[in-house]
Enzyme design. Structure first.
Site, PDB file in Angstrom:
ATOM      1  N   GLY A 243       0.813  -1.206   0.000  1.00 38.04           N
ATOM      2  CA  GLY A 243       0.000   0.000   0.000  1.00 38.04           C
ATOM      3  C   GLY A 243       0.841   1.248   0.000  1.00 38.04           C
ATOM      4  O   GLY A 243       2.066   1.200   0.175  1.00 38.04           O
ATOM      5  N   PRO A 245       2.592   4.831   1.202  1.00 36.79           N
ATOM      6  CA  PRO A 245       3.251   5.150   2.484  1.00 36.79           C
ATOM      7  C   PRO A 245       2.270   5.792   3.468  1.00 36.79           C
ATOM      8  O   PRO A 245       1.401   6.578   3.087  1.00 36.79           O
ATOM      9  CB  PRO A 245       4.351   6.146   2.075  1.00 36.79           C
ATOM     10  CG  PRO A 245       4.556   5.926   0.613  1.00 36.79           C
ATOM     11  CD  PRO A 245       3.237   5.500   0.063  1.00 36.79           C
ATOM     12  N   THR A 247      -0.074   4.367   5.340  1.00 41.14           N
ATOM     13  CA  THR A 247      -1.423   3.812   5.459  1.00 41.14           C
ATOM     14  C   THR A 247      -1.565   2.869   6.646  1.00 41.14           C
ATOM     15  O   THR A 247      -2.673   2.407   6.930  1.00 41.14           O
ATOM     16  CB  THR A 247      -1.817   3.083   4.170  1.00 41.14           C
ATOM     17  OG1 THR A 247      -0.771   2.165   3.801  1.00 41.14           O
ATOM     18  CG2 THR A 247      -2.028   4.075   3.038  1.00 41.14           C
ATOM     19  N   THR A 250       3.021  -0.964   8.913  1.00 37.82           N
ATOM     20  CA  THR A 250       3.853  -1.318  10.073  1.00 37.82           C
ATOM     21  C   THR A 250       3.015  -1.357  11.346  1.00 37.82           C
ATOM     22  O   THR A 250       3.247  -2.191  12.226  1.00 37.82           O
ATOM     23  CB  THR A 250       4.998  -0.305  10.218  1.00 37.82           C
ATOM     24  OG1 THR A 250       5.731  -0.239   8.983  1.00 37.82           O
ATOM     25  CG2 THR A 250       5.944  -0.710  11.332  1.00 37.82           C
ATOM     26  N   GLU A 467      -6.260  33.802  -9.219  1.00 37.54           N
ATOM     27  CA  GLU A 467      -7.013  32.943  -8.308  1.00 37.54           C
ATOM     28  C   GLU A 467      -8.514  33.114  -8.503  1.00 37.54           C
ATOM     29  O   GLU A 467      -9.275  32.148  -8.380  1.00 37.54           O
ATOM     30  CB  GLU A 467      -6.626  33.251  -6.856  1.00 37.54           C
ATOM     31  CG  GLU A 467      -5.174  32.999  -6.521  1.00 37.54           C
ATOM     32  CD  GLU A 467      -4.750  31.565  -6.779  1.00 37.54           C
ATOM     33  OE1 GLU A 467      -5.611  30.659  -6.716  1.00 37.54           O
ATOM     34  OE2 GLU A 467      -3.567  31.338  -7.066  1.00 37.54           O
ATOM     35  N   HIS A 470      -9.540  30.859 -11.370  1.00 35.57           N
ATOM     36  CA  HIS A 470      -9.743  29.469 -10.938  1.00 35.57           C
ATOM     37  C   HIS A 470     -11.109  29.297 -10.282  1.00 35.57           C
ATOM     38  O   HIS A 470     -11.861  28.356 -10.592  1.00 35.57           O
ATOM     39  CB  HIS A 470      -8.657  29.067  -9.932  1.00 35.57           C
ATOM     40  CG  HIS A 470      -7.323  28.804 -10.544  1.00 35.57           C
ATOM     41  ND1 HIS A 470      -7.140  27.953 -11.601  1.00 35.57           N
ATOM     42  CD2 HIS A 470      -6.084  29.272 -10.228  1.00 35.57           C
ATOM     43  CE1 HIS A 470      -5.854  27.903 -11.919  1.00 35.57           C
ATOM     44  NE2 HIS A 470      -5.191  28.704 -11.104  1.00 35.57           N
TER      45      HIS A 470
END
Length: 656
Positions: A243, A245, A247, A250, A467, A470
């Site tokens: 998966g 990094p 998530t 470990t 901006e 957008h």
């Protein structure tokens, strides 16, 4: 009880250190100098036979000490004679010459040939001048000590240096496996004790329900194997956690260690790598040997791609690779022990595409558990876990926070909670509130605000219209992400930013991608419409739309001229090819189609802004006045968005 207390008593025995050897050598050198008369600290002045006769005649000599078998004599001058000018170059007893207690220091030395002739001449002069000079004899004990010391000292230093380097290269100066030069082939795996070391359980792992279900089944295999083997089933030999990094791969393994109540060996893939040839394979053998002895047991290898990378790649020299030897040994061990040994191997990686196929086959890693980014409900559960230690001012709306952070991994959410606490502390608050979490999200996505950055009035106006462009285009398009906030305050590397909440989609249609590209080009289109000029501020916008257009043509097969063809290679093999998977003629068509898609959306954005230029100007003026505007400000100018629907998604930052 006595036995338990004894076992719990910490070992207070001092550990051996190489520095004790260095201190011992220094003390040995200093002691030699003290007890051999300080020959290296002070050298007596050498005189000739004639000068000695002169000193004897003048009555300056107090004692002559002949060193047997060395053809050398030490000359001691009387204290009152040391005041003469002829002896001003030599030291007296008030000097800083190192010496033992009650020992005088000779001022001169003389070399002679035959010892008997020298003694006769000295006695003759003493008798003629009627002096009280003493003539003594000293055995030559210093020479062999100094000689032996300086003969063996280089060997001692070389051996000490060699031991020091070997201990450092073998992974540390302490005891235990891998700590000594003779234990360099031992495994570096840490054996977790469920009573002391393990703190995480499945209750601490929020979300990831599918992954937890499969992991829990592996734990049950070890706790109650007869439940499965009685039906003819075999315990799986390995499970691979794959998966992105952050998530929680470990963390899942730590939870397994806390739940299984069996020996848990944890190490990283890089722990097998060493500068010595054959050490990696030896550590693999030792690791599985320890696991079999403590069966049932679990072995967890984090970042297994460090040793599990596909063999034969990037080996242009043709030389033998130590990493490949380690991988070969790992393959042998995983396929070598029987199913009744009750040893399961867990591994984690975010680069499953580069792993060796032999490692991925059934019989080694029987299961691949994909740990994906959390969805809305899972993000809410993750917030619940990470908010436990956070002192909040009020009951936070976790659904709202989850909607503000889609696409975030568990590690990202943990960072948001920590950043919110830091922001609240920086402001002197007693507790963390909702605004601190919003500021933390802005800080992580966009970077730190830079209100003191020097920007000219003309540049600020350009940024405001960029901006506003957008925001206007995204508001007018159905499939574009709705606006949350727009700011012209510099943040991170961007001069302005617009935050959106895009819809979380499992599949994306061409019209949705085109609307997103049109909204992204709205910033440059606004500059063209208002100023009839363009600037370099649209760099990140151009990078984004170019990747999207290229993906439409070459990956997803969404272009009519190229057709239903993809040039994407999920195995990663194309990364090592020096040629393109298509012809030059096709490459020209791809370039042309990508350009037409981008230019078409750019013209579309210009047309939308020209039709709504008055509203665009009102929005830009509000930005110049307030510097930050929100969704309510756009509704006041454009009216309510007609295709509004229940959406949530990851906030995105568009640089100006």
């Amino acid at each position: 009880m006595a036995k338990n207390s004894k076992n719990n008593t910490p070992n207070k025995k001092p550990k051996f250190s190489m520095y004790w050897i260095y201190i011992l050598i220094i003390l040995l050198l200093l002691g030699t100098q003290f007890f051999t008369g300080g020959s290296m600290w002070y050298q007596q002045k050498k005189i000739s036979d004639t000068e000695l006769k002169e000193f004897l005649t003048n009555g300056d000599v107090e004692r002559i000490e002949v060193v047997n078998n060395s053809h050398t004599a030490k000359i001691y001058i009387k204290k009152e004679a040391l005041q003469k000018d002829v002896h001003k170059d030599v030291k007296g007893e008030d000097s800083l010459i190192p010496q033992t207690a009650n020992e005088e220091v000779p001022q001169y030395k003389v070399n002679f040939g035959d010892q008997q002739n020298f003694e006769n001449q000295v006695r003759k002069i003493i008798k003629e001048t009627n002096q009280n000079t003493e003539l003594d004899f000293e055995p030559d004990t210093n020479n062999w000590i100094v000689s032996a010391l300086f003969n063996f000292l280089p060997i001692i230093l070389f051996i000490g240096l060699w031991i020091f380097l070997m201990r450092r290269m073998s992974g540390g100066s302490g005891g235990g496996a891998g700590g000594q030069i003779f234990n360099i082939g031992k495994s570096k795996a840490k054996l977790f004790d469920e009573k002391k070391d393990i703190r995480a359980t499945f209750k601490d792992v929020a979300g990831l329900e599918g992954a937890k279900e499969e992991i829990q089944e592996i734990v049950e295999f070890l706790k109650n194997p007869e439940r499965y083997t009685s039906l003819g089933g075999k315990i799986p030999k390995g499970a691979l956690l794959v998966g992105p990094p952050g998530t929680g791969k470990t963390l899942l393994a730590k939870a397994v260690a806390g739940e299984a109540k069996v020996p848990f060996f944890s190490l990283s893939g890089s722990d097998f790598v060493e500068m010595f040839v054959g050490v990696g394979a030896s550590r693999v053998r030792d690791l599985f040997k320890q696991a079999k002895e403590k069966s049932p047991a679990i072995i967890f290898i984090d970042e297994i791609d460090a040793i599990g990378r596909a063999r034969g790649k990037n080996n242009f020299t043709g030389s033998n690779d130590e990493r490949e030897n380690t991988l070969n040994q790992l393959l042998t061990e995983m396929d070598g022990f029987g199913t009744n040994t009750n040893v399961i191997v867990l591994a984690a990686t975010n680069r499953a595409d580069i792993l060796d196929k032999a490692l991925m086959r059934a019989g080694r890693f029987d299961r691949q558990i994909y740990v994906d980014l959390p969805d809305l409900n899972e993000r809410r559960e993750i917030f619940e876990v990470h908010l436990r230690p956070i002192k909040t001012k009020e009951a936070l709306d976790l659904d709202f926070l989850a909607k503000q952070t889609p696409g975030f991994s568990g590690a990202d959410i943990a960072n948001v909670c920590n950043e919110a606490a830091l922001i609240a502390a920086r402001k002197g608050k007693k507790a963390v509130d909702k605004q601190d979490f919003l500021d933390a999200v802005d800080r992580i996505i966009g970077g730190l605000e830079k209100k003191n950055k020097i920007i000219t009035l003309e540049e600020k106006k350009t940024i405001a219209y960029h901006e506003a462009g957008h925001a206007t285009v995204s508001w007018l398009l159905e499939h574009a992400a709705p606006l949350v906030k727009v700011t012209i305050v510099p943040r991170g590397q961007s001069l302005g930013a617009a935050w959106y909440l895009p819809e979380e989609r499992q599949i994306v249609r061409p019209e949705q991608m085109l609307d997103e590209m049109c909204a992204t080009m709205g910033g440059r289109a606004a500059e063209k419409v208002i100023f009839d000029k363009i600037s370099t501020g649209a760099l990140s916008d151009l990078e984004k739309v170019t990747k999207q257009a290229k993906a439409m043509v070459t990956i997803y097969g969404l272009n009519d001229k190229i057709g239903n063809i993809t040039y994407y290679d999920s195995s990663g093999q194309s990364d090592y090819n020096f040629s393109k998977p298509y012809s030059e003629e096709t490459a020209q068509i791809i370039d042309k189609e990508i350009s037409e898609i981008i230019e078409g959306q750019y013209k579309r954005a210009i047309q939308l802004l020209q039709e709504n230029q008055h509203k665009l100007t009102l929005l830009a003026n509000q930005l110049l006045e307030k510097e930050v505007i929100f969704k309510d400000d756009l509704e006041a100018i454009f009216g309510k968005r007609p295709f509004e629907k229940e959406i949530f998604g990851k906030e995105k930052n568009l640089e100006a």
